[in-house]
Design an enzyme around this catalytic site. Sequence first.
Site, PDB file in Angstrom:
ATOM      1  N   ARG A  52       0.843  -1.197   0.000  1.00 10.66           N
ATOM      2  CA  ARG A  52       0.000   0.000   0.000  1.00 10.66           C
ATOM      3  C   ARG A  52       0.875   1.242   0.000  1.00 10.66           C
ATOM      4  O   ARG A  52       2.075   1.196   0.261  1.00 10.66           O
ATOM      5  CB  ARG A  52      -0.916   0.009   1.229  1.00 10.66           C
ATOM      6  CG  ARG A  52      -0.169   0.090   2.539  1.00 10.66           C
ATOM      7  CD  ARG A  52      -1.018   0.571   3.699  1.00 10.66           C
ATOM      8  NE  ARG A  52      -0.316   0.394   4.955  1.00 10.66           N
ATOM      9  CZ  ARG A  52       0.667   1.183   5.391  1.00 10.66           C
ATOM     10  NH1 ARG A  52       1.063   2.199   4.674  1.00 10.66           N
ATOM     11  NH2 ARG A  52       1.248   0.943   6.560  1.00 10.66           N
ATOM     12  N   GLY A  53       0.234   2.389  -0.242  1.00  5.42           N
ATOM     13  CA  GLY A  53       0.942   3.650  -0.142  1.00  5.42           C
ATOM     14  C   GLY A  53       1.187   4.012   1.316  1.00  5.42           C
ATOM     15  O   GLY A  53       0.654   3.396   2.240  1.00  5.42           O
ATOM     16  N   SER A  75      -6.970   6.479   9.322  1.00  5.97           N
ATOM     17  CA  SER A  75      -6.012   6.508   8.210  1.00  5.97           C
ATOM     18  C   SER A  75      -6.580   5.811   6.986  1.00  5.97           C
ATOM     19  O   SER A  75      -7.457   4.949   7.087  1.00  5.97           O
ATOM     20  CB  SER A  75      -4.709   5.810   8.627  1.00  5.97           C
ATOM     21  OG  SER A  75      -4.120   6.441   9.741  1.00  5.97           O
ATOM     22  N   GLY A  87      -7.425  -0.119   2.459  1.00  6.68           N
ATOM     23  CA  GLY A  87      -8.592   0.727   2.699  1.00  6.68           C
ATOM     24  C   GLY A  87      -8.398   1.676   3.858  1.00  6.68           C
ATOM     25  O   GLY A  87      -7.455   2.468   3.867  1.00  6.68           O
ATOM     26  N   ALA A 137      -8.653   2.550   8.298  1.00  8.37           N
ATOM     27  CA  ALA A 137      -8.554   2.040   9.671  1.00  8.37           C
ATOM     28  C   ALA A 137      -8.927   3.162  10.623  1.00  8.37           C
ATOM     29  O   ALA A 137      -8.327   4.245  10.577  1.00  8.37           O
ATOM     30  CB  ALA A 137      -7.142   1.542   9.964  1.00  8.37           C
ATOM     31  N   CYS A 158       2.694   6.905  10.452  1.00  8.59           N
ATOM     32  CA  CYS A 158       2.679   7.458   9.090  1.00  8.59           C
ATOM     33  C   CYS A 158       3.917   8.307   8.812  1.00  8.59           C
ATOM     34  O   CYS A 158       3.900   9.177   7.932  1.00  8.59           O
ATOM     35  CB  CYS A 158       1.403   8.263   8.842  1.00  8.59           C
ATOM     36  SG  CYS A 158      -0.100   7.320   9.135  1.00  8.59           S
TER      37      CYS A 158
END
Length: 248
Positions: free
Chosen positions: A85-86, A152, A165, A167, A183
Amino acid sequence: MPERLNSAKAPCEFIRLGRTEYTGALARQRAIQAAKLANTGLADTVFFVEHPAVYTLGRRGGRENLMVSQAFLDERKIDVIQIDRGGNITYHGPGQAVLYPVMDLTKRRLSVPEYVEGLEEIMKRTCQKFGVPADRDKRNPGIWVGNAKIGSVGLSLKRGISIHGLALNINPDLTPFSWINPCGLPNQAMTSIARETGLPEQSLGEPATASQTALMDSVCESFAMYFSDIFDTPLLDQEAERKKRYAV
């Protein structure tokens, strides 16, 4: 933001996984993504899940933002998993509500920014339902309560089909967030619906209480309702239909 983002009304299957290991939930997403890439007529699928304690590293890395040793994590049985994921490092654990839509954004005529905004809106409305005034922050993605992050978003796409997706922190023990720069943001404060409203947090390694389970069930229903409304998409919830069918 408009209440609905597009006019595609193809239904999604909604699956409640309960508390599931991160790698198992990821494998299910990837399997459906691969099947959809081979057969574009397959329905989109949305998973609702909680995870045991785990750190995940996005494409931007994140191990440099891990503030404790591997031995420290081994003692607490917390894995660190590199994924596609990003974003950077984040934490998942009991008491955090996670939604993984496997969505064909191209077919639904959704741009990535529109889709991210829709996922953020699900979290924003859920927080507001429980009396928490959460909102976006132009400086950073996700959902915030003041300067504290509560939710997030992270995605990965193949030919327009998205996995991963959102959270949202409902009532997790927030301590593991203090062992990372969430992050990639140093000294970032984290919060939860429980922290903002005075509800008890879940303890790491302990089963959820009946009231905590009921709270997560309510969040699940909220996620499903807001997802359906925002993306103008009926959800086929087999578990809910089964409960209705066999209700006394």
